[in-house]
Write a protein that holds these residues in place. Structure first.
Motif, PDB file in Angstrom:
ATOM      1  N   GLN A  74       0.827  -1.205   0.000  1.00  0.00           N
ATOM      2  CA  GLN A  74       0.000   0.000   0.000  1.00  0.00           C
ATOM      3  C   GLN A  74       0.861   1.255   0.000  1.00  0.00           C
ATOM      4  O   GLN A  74       1.934   1.283   0.591  1.00  0.00           O
ATOM      5  CB  GLN A  74      -0.879   0.051   1.251  1.00  0.00           C
ATOM      6  CG  GLN A  74      -1.971  -0.970   1.284  1.00  0.00           C
ATOM      7  CD  GLN A  74      -2.763  -0.864   2.567  1.00  0.00           C
ATOM      8  OE1 GLN A  74      -2.209  -0.889   3.649  1.00  0.00           O
ATOM      9  NE2 GLN A  74      -4.068  -0.740   2.438  1.00  0.00           N
ATOM     10  N   ALA A  75       0.330   2.286  -0.629  1.00  0.00           N
ATOM     11  CA  ALA A  75       0.891   3.635  -0.523  1.00  0.00           C
ATOM     12  C   ALA A  75       0.081   4.371   0.532  1.00  0.00           C
ATOM     13  O   ALA A  75      -1.114   4.128   0.698  1.00  0.00           O
ATOM     14  CB  ALA A  75       0.773   4.368  -1.858  1.00  0.00           C
ATOM     15  N   VAL A  76       0.741   5.276   1.229  1.00  0.00           N
ATOM     16  CA  VAL A  76       0.060   6.175   2.163  1.00  0.00           C
ATOM     17  C   VAL A  76       0.123   7.559   1.532  1.00  0.00           C
ATOM     18  O   VAL A  76       1.201   8.049   1.171  1.00  0.00           O
ATOM     19  CB  VAL A  76       0.728   6.176   3.551  1.00  0.00           C
ATOM     20  CG1 VAL A  76       0.044   7.177   4.476  1.00  0.00           C
ATOM     21  CG2 VAL A  76       0.713   4.773   4.149  1.00  0.00           C
ATOM     22  N   LEU A  77      -1.046   8.184   1.381  1.00  0.00           N
ATOM     23  CA  LEU A  77      -1.147   9.490   0.741  1.00  0.00           C
ATOM     24  C   LEU A  77      -1.637  10.511   1.759  1.00  0.00           C
ATOM     25  O   LEU A  77      -2.668  10.298   2.413  1.00  0.00           O
ATOM     26  CB  LEU A  77      -2.115   9.431  -0.437  1.00  0.00           C
ATOM     27  CG  LEU A  77      -1.842   8.320  -1.462  1.00  0.00           C
ATOM     28  CD1 LEU A  77      -2.964   8.253  -2.478  1.00  0.00           C
ATOM     29  CD2 LEU A  77      -0.508   8.541  -2.136  1.00  0.00           C
ATOM     30  N   LEU A  78      -0.890  11.610   1.892  1.00  0.00           N
ATOM     31  CA  LEU A  78      -1.281  12.713   2.762  1.00  0.00           C
ATOM     32  C   LEU A  78      -1.598  13.901   1.877  1.00  0.00           C
ATOM     33  O   LEU A  78      -0.760  14.298   1.051  1.00  0.00           O
ATOM     34  CB  LEU A  78      -0.150  13.063   3.727  1.00  0.00           C
ATOM     35  CG  LEU A  78       0.415  11.931   4.573  1.00  0.00           C
ATOM     36  CD1 LEU A  78       1.591  12.419   5.408  1.00  0.00           C
ATOM     37  CD2 LEU A  78      -0.656  11.324   5.449  1.00  0.00           C
ATOM     38  N   THR A  79      -2.794  14.459   2.010  1.00  0.00           N
ATOM     39  CA  THR A  79      -3.184  15.592   1.178  1.00  0.00           C
ATOM     40  C   THR A  79      -3.642  16.746   2.063  1.00  0.00           C
ATOM     41  O   THR A  79      -4.259  16.542   3.108  1.00  0.00           O
ATOM     42  CB  THR A  79      -4.325  15.218   0.213  1.00  0.00           C
ATOM     43  OG1 THR A  79      -5.434  14.727   0.962  1.00  0.00           O
ATOM     44  CG2 THR A  79      -3.893  14.163  -0.783  1.00  0.00           C
TER      45      THR A  79
END
Length: 160
Positions: A74-79
């Motif tokens: 999995q990728a972890v995305l912070l926006t």
């Protein structure tokens, strides 16, 4: 052994969690990485929150499946603030792995890695994401952009 953080929920993909629970089905290459002492206390305490595909964990924090290195990485995305920071783990472990065919020799599914990179790398460049390189000794993070049909990177100082 008890779970070290009894109130912390661990998120993982359904398939990855299943493979952790059924060691004989795991490829031998992953047996050296997944030790029961690291995940069995979480399983025993019922602290897994299993997700599938793209999932928002909290506003501004999401995970997305980026298969190739293993079946369910999995990728972890912070926006936020008009920016996205992506921790893409072993999809792009270093800046040297940005070109599509540059894939780690020990990826379990290298052709899947290539397809995943074809999907994600152009998007990262188009949307000017900051990508974290978890194994790069010199460049911790960089923004990606396209120039003359080639994806390039610009180092980003995460401390500012």
């Amino acid at each position: 052994m008890a779970a070290p953080f009894p109130h912390f929920r661990t998120r993982g993909t359904c398939c990855n969690a299943l493979s952790l629970r059924t060691p004989p089905s795991r490829p031998s290459a992953t047996r050296a990485s997944y030790f029961p002492d690291n995940f069995q206390p979480i399983t025993d305490a019922g602290l897994w929150n299993l997700v599938d595909g793209y999932t928002q964990i909290l506003p501004g924090i999401s995970v997305a499946r980026i298969p190739g290195h293993n079946a369910d990485i999995q990728a972890v995305l912070l926006t936020g603030g008009g920016k996205t920071l992506a921790f893409v783990a072993d999809l792009l472990p270093t800046r040297h792995h940005i070109p599509l065919p540059w894939i780690m020799a020990y990826d379990l599914y290298p052709l899947q890695t290539l397809e995943t990179k074809r999907k994600w790398v152009p998007r990262m460049a188009k949307e000017n994401w900051i990508v974290v390189f978890g194994h790069d000794p010199d460049v911790a993070a960089a923004s990606l952009h396209e120039r003359d049909g080639k994806i390039e990177f610009e180092p980003v100082d995460l401390n500012r």
